[in-house]
Enzyme design. Structure first.
Site, short mmCIF file in Angstrom:
data_model
loop_
_atom_site.label_atom_id
_atom_site.label_comp_id
_atom_site.label_asym_id
_atom_site.label_seq_id
_atom_site.Cartn_x
_atom_site.Cartn_y
_atom_site.Cartn_z
N SER A 162 9.03 11.68 1.37
CA SER A 162 8.61 11.55 0.68
C SER A 162 8.51 12.50 -0.24
O SER A 162 7.64 13.68 0.19
CB SER A 162 7.52 11.17 1.62
OG SER A 162 6.04 11.14 0.63
N HIS A 222 11.96 8.72 -1.83
CA HIS A 222 10.37 7.73 -1.47
C HIS A 222 9.23 8.62 -2.81
O HIS A 222 8.95 9.69 -2.49
CB HIS A 222 10.13 7.87 0.17
CG HIS A 222 8.80 6.70 0.18
ND1 HIS A 222 9.70 5.55 0.27
CD2 HIS A 222 7.74 7.03 0.51
CE1 HIS A 222 8.19 5.18 0.54
NE2 HIS A 222 6.86 5.77 0.99
N ASP A 278 6.44 8.10 -3.42
CA ASP A 278 4.42 6.84 -3.49
C ASP A 278 3.50 7.37 -4.01
O ASP A 278 2.91 8.37 -5.13
CB ASP A 278 3.70 7.87 -2.26
CG ASP A 278 4.18 7.60 -1.29
OD1 ASP A 278 4.62 6.22 -0.83
OD2 ASP A 278 4.96 8.47 -0.60
N MET A 289 -0.70 6.31 -5.70
CA MET A 289 -1.76 5.67 -4.93
C MET A 289 -2.84 5.95 -6.53
O MET A 289 -2.27 6.49 -7.42
CB MET A 289 -2.32 7.15 -3.98
CG MET A 289 -1.04 7.17 -3.46
SD MET A 289 -1.60 8.35 -1.95
CE MET A 289 -0.01 8.33 -1.16
N HIS A 304 7.14 3.27 -4.29
CA HIS A 304 5.91 2.40 -2.72
C HIS A 304 4.74 2.88 -3.41
O HIS A 304 4.08 3.72 -4.50
CB HIS A 304 5.98 3.23 -1.53
CG HIS A 304 5.13 2.31 -0.87
ND1 HIS A 304 4.32 3.88 0.50
CD2 HIS A 304 4.29 1.53 -0.87
CE1 HIS A 304 3.67 3.29 0.57
NE2 HIS A 304 3.32 1.82 0.21
N MET A 353 1.34 2.03 -4.53
CA MET A 353 -0.17 1.31 -3.74
C MET A 353 -0.85 1.87 -4.67
O MET A 353 -2.35 2.55 -4.79
CB MET A 353 -0.61 3.02 -2.64
CG MET A 353 0.69 2.63 -0.77
SD MET A 353 0.77 4.46 -0.36
CE MET A 353 1.84 4.97 -1.09
N MET A 393 3.72 0.28 7.40
CA MET A 393 3.79 1.08 7.25
C MET A 393 2.74 1.89 8.17
O MET A 393 2.80 0.62 9.27
CB MET A 393 1.54 0.48 6.53
CG MET A 393 1.70 0.96 4.89
SD MET A 393 2.54 2.52 4.30
CE MET A 393 1.81 3.55 4.73
N ASP A 411 7.05 4.07 7.43
CA ASP A 411 6.50 4.87 6.45
C ASP A 411 5.31 5.42 7.08
O ASP A 411 3.99 4.93 7.75
CB ASP A 411 6.66 4.53 5.43
CG ASP A 411 5.77 5.70 4.32
OD1 ASP A 411 5.55 6.85 4.14
OD2 ASP A 411 5.48 4.58 2.66
C1 DX5 Z 1 1.20 7.41 2.62
C2 DX5 Z 1 3.32 7.78 1.77
C3 DX5 Z 1 3.73 8.37 2.30
C4 DX5 Z 1 3.49 9.75 3.38
C5 DX5 Z 1 4.25 10.27 4.26
O1 DX5 Z 1 0.88 6.55 2.61
O2 DX5 Z 1 3.10 5.97 1.75
O3 DX5 Z 1 4.76 7.81 2.08
O4 DX5 Z 1 4.23 10.78 1.85
O5 DX5 Z 1 4.14 11.06 4.61
P1 DX5 Z 1 4.03 12.09 6.69
O6 DX5 Z 1 5.80 11.48 6.70
O7 DX5 Z 1 3.72 13.25 6.16
O8 DX5 Z 1 3.35 10.63 7.15
ZN ZN Z 2 5.55 5.70 1.37
#
Ligand code: DX5
Ligand code: ZN
Length: 220
Positions: free
Chosen positions: A9, A34, A36, A38, A67, A69, A138, A176
């Protein structure tokens, strides 16, 4: 050939040295990036958007697993495809017409996946599963890296794998949140085949070695 894929990630990368961290992933045994996204609405945090993804794409030699969010992700699918997403996953909880949104992702030339929050029953996927290249479960409340893995995930993976098997589907199941070498094997045994890891990889001394180790444990 290893069956279980590792997706570091990039949320946990050093953004001041992004190209260095991308090269590390390129050269490592990792399989995907990966990414993310947000929006500060669907989740309490804001991460990054198109310009950063475009910059990652410029240097990445492996697929981008994006991903989302964000609320109403259908507003931005084409843009994410344009900046280089290979796989796009949207939260079941974020889009009213999920089937239409997945079609939109496919039409944009990407592989389409669905993400479920921790407490959304996997049974909501019953009808849509054949259309999913992947389901992301998740294992934390989304929004932040570095949180503690929730044990309830194991059972959820088992249920989902069973559902896929009953339908004769080969759906990828990605996990994840809080993934480490301590839970990787049990997750794979339960039916997962893609593991996302952020802080476990990027906070380690030798990141490339950590990826190699996690992959070995997962594929044991
Ligand atoms: C959180 C993200 C994850 C996050 C995971 O909402 O979707 O991808 O980066 O991080 P770790 O592996 O540190 O939990
Ligand atoms: Zn993620």
């Amino acid at each position: 050939m290893s069956k279980v894929l590792i997706a570091p990630s990039m949320l946990a990368a050093d953004f001041g040295n992004l190209q260095r961290d991308i090269e590390m992933v390129n050269k490592s045994e990792a399989d995907w990036f990966h990414i993310d996204v947000m929006d500060g609405h669907f989740v309490p945090n804001i991460s990054y958007g198109m310009p950063v993804i475009q910059a990652i794409k410029k240097h990445a030699t492996k697929p981008l697993d994006v991903h989302l969010m964000i609320e109403k992700p259908e507003r931005y699918i084409e843009e994410f495809a344009k900046v280089g997403a290979d796989i796009i996953t949207v939260h079941h909880e974020s889009t009213i017409h999920l089937h239409r949104t997945l079609t939109q992702i496919e039409d944009a030339g990407c592989k389409a996946g669905v993400v479920l929050n921790l407490t959304t029953p996997v049974s909501v996927l019953e009808d849509i599963l054949p259309k999913c290249y992947m389901v992301l479960l998740m294992s934390i409340n989304p929004g932040f890296g570095g949180q503690k893995f929730e044990d309830m995930t194991y059972n959820r993976v088992k249920k989902l794998r069973q559902m896929a098997n009953e339908k004769g589907l080969n759906t990828r199941i990605e996990i994840d949140g809080g993934v480490t070498d301590k839970n990787a094997k049990a997750l794979v045994d339960a039916g997962a085949d893609v593991l996302v890891a952020g802080s476990y990889i990027f906070r380690s001394e030798d990141q490339s070695e950590t990826i190699k180790h996690l992959k070995a444990v997962a594929n044991r």
